[in-house]
Write an enzyme that holds these catalytic residues in place. Structure first.
Site, PDB file in Angstrom:
ATOM      1  CB  SER A   7      -0.883   0.011   1.248  1.00  0.00           C
ATOM      2  OG  SER A   7      -1.320   1.336   1.492  1.00  0.00           O
ATOM      3  CG  HIS A  30      -3.843  -1.878  -1.367  1.00  0.00           C
ATOM      4  ND1 HIS A  30      -4.886  -2.786  -1.445  1.00  0.00           N
ATOM      5  CD2 HIS A  30      -4.216  -0.977  -0.429  1.00  0.00           C
ATOM      6  CE1 HIS A  30      -5.837  -2.442  -0.591  1.00  0.00           C
ATOM      7  NE2 HIS A  30      -5.461  -1.340   0.041  1.00  0.00           N
ATOM      8  CG  ASP A  32      -5.147   2.245   0.993  1.00  0.00           C
ATOM      9  OD1 ASP A  32      -6.028   1.370   1.076  1.00  0.00           O
ATOM     10  OD2 ASP A  32      -3.961   2.058   1.304  1.00  0.00           O
ATOM     11  CG  MET A  34      -8.798   6.665   2.267  1.00  0.00           C
ATOM     12  SD  MET A  34      -7.840   6.918   3.770  1.00  0.00           S
ATOM     13  CE  MET A  34      -6.973   5.356   3.875  1.00  0.00           C
ATOM     14  CG  HIS A  63      -9.154  -0.556  -0.021  1.00  0.00           C
ATOM     15  ND1 HIS A  63      -8.446  -0.588   1.171  1.00  0.00           N
ATOM     16  CD2 HIS A  63     -10.455  -0.785   0.311  1.00  0.00           C
ATOM     17  CE1 HIS A  63      -9.281  -0.826   2.164  1.00  0.00           C
ATOM     18  NE2 HIS A  63     -10.497  -0.938   1.678  1.00  0.00           N
ATOM     19  CG  MET A  65     -11.446   2.452   2.367  1.00  0.00           C
ATOM     20  SD  MET A  65      -9.828   2.613   3.146  1.00  0.00           S
ATOM     21  CE  MET A  65      -8.793   2.769   1.713  1.00  0.00           C
ATOM     22  CG  MET A 134     -11.076  -3.479   5.869  1.00  0.00           C
ATOM     23  SD  MET A 134      -9.642  -3.028   4.874  1.00  0.00           S
ATOM     24  CE  MET A 134      -8.767  -1.896   5.967  1.00  0.00           C
ATOM     25  CG  ASP A 172      -5.695  -2.989   3.735  1.00  0.00           C
ATOM     26  OD1 ASP A 172      -4.639  -2.558   4.243  1.00  0.00           O
ATOM     27  OD2 ASP A 172      -6.403  -2.314   2.956  1.00  0.00           O
TER      28      ASP A 172
HETATM   29  C1  DX5 Z   1      -6.081   1.429   5.874  1.00  0.00           C
HETATM   30  C2  DX5 Z   1      -5.687   1.148   4.454  1.00  0.00           C
HETATM   31  C3  DX5 Z   1      -4.523   0.255   4.336  1.00  0.00           C
HETATM   32  C4  DX5 Z   1      -3.278   0.792   4.955  1.00  0.00           C
HETATM   33  C5  DX5 Z   1      -2.461  -0.364   5.434  1.00  0.00           C
HETATM   34  O1  DX5 Z   1      -7.124   2.300   5.868  1.00  0.00           O
HETATM   35  O2  DX5 Z   1      -6.757   0.541   3.760  1.00  0.00           O
HETATM   36  O3  DX5 Z   1      -4.290  -0.189   3.020  1.00  0.00           O
HETATM   37  O4  DX5 Z   1      -2.517   1.593   4.113  1.00  0.00           O
HETATM   38  O5  DX5 Z   1      -1.356   0.178   6.007  1.00  0.00           O
HETATM   39  P1  DX5 Z   1      -0.499  -0.522   7.159  1.00  0.00           P
HETATM   40  O6  DX5 Z   1       0.151  -1.726   6.561  1.00  0.00           O
HETATM   41  O7  DX5 Z   1       0.434   0.575   7.476  1.00  0.00           O
HETATM   42  O8  DX5 Z   1      -1.426  -0.853   8.296  1.00  0.00           O
HETATM   43 ZN    ZN Z   2      -6.273  -0.497   1.809  1.00  0.00          ZN
END
Ligand code: DX5
Ligand code: ZN
Length: 218
Positions: A7, A30, A32, A34, A63, A65, A134, A172
């Protein structure tokens, strides 16, 4: 074989191509996404996704969110993402979101927050390519893995083995050298890892080390 999807949430966003190049030996990248509403953080949209797809060679998974991902799904497909993951909690029309992704010939995943029960996958399991358990509450990198998610991974593994063995089981959040074996033993085959890779002095070497740990080679 265990797949690793770094990520880039904790990477340097001003140097995404260089940051991605450090993990070129990974299986997926990956991303993220948001929206500042579904989760209390704001990251990037389809334009950055498209740039990232073009700037390096790994397939990119988005991903999402975000609330009501349906309207954004076409944007990330257009950007060239090869897998789109939607949250079960983010829309009343989860089945429609899944079929929209599949209709475009792109792999689809469904993510469950730590507090979301496994049964929401019940009527979708045959239609998805990946279930994402998650292991932290989403929004930020570098959080600690929620221990109650370990037996949950095992329940999803059983369901997948019975109903759709080709479906991947991804985890994740909070995966690092200390926790990695526990999630693999619980049944995960695809691991998203952010901070443990990007906070390391040599992210590429850390990726190799984590993969060896996950595959039981060390
Ligand atoms: C959390 C994200 C993850 C995050 C994981 O909201 O969806 O993908 O980046 O990061 P680490 O490995 O740092 O927990
Ligand atoms: Zn993620």
């Amino acid at each position: 074989m265990v797949f690793i999807a770094p990520s880039i949430l904790n990477a340097d966003f001003a140097r995404l191509a260089e940051e991605a190049a450090k993990v070129a030996a990974a299986d997926w990248l990956h991303l993220d996404v948001m929206d500042g509403h579904f989760v209390p953080n704001l990251t990037v949209g389809p334009m950055v996704a498209g740039s990232l797809v073009r700037a390096q060679r790994l397939p990119v998974e988005a991903h999402l969110m975000v609330w009501e991902p349906e309207k954004m799904i076409p944007w990330f497909i257009e950007a060239g993402c090869r897998r789109i993951i939607v949250h079960a909690e983010s829309t009343p029309h989860l089945h429609r979101a899944v079929t929209t992704v599949k209709a475009a010939g792109v792999d689809v995943g469904v993510a469950l927050n730590p507090g979301t029960p496994v049964y929401v996958l019940e009527h979708l399991l045959e239609e998805i390519d990946l279930a994402l358990v998650m292991t932290v509450d989403p929004g930020f990198g570098a959080q600690a893995l929620v221990p109650a998610t370990l037996p949950k991974i095992t329940r999803v593994r059983r369901l997948i083995d019975e109903r759709n063995p080709a479906c991947h089981l991804e985890v994740d959040g909070g995966i690092n050298a200390e926790t990695i074996k526990s999630v693999v033993e619980a049944g995960a085959d695809t691991l998203v890892i952010g901070n443990a890779i990007y906070a390391a002095p040599d992210p590429g070497a850390m990726l190799d080390q984590l993969k060896a740990l996950a595959e039981g080679r060390v």
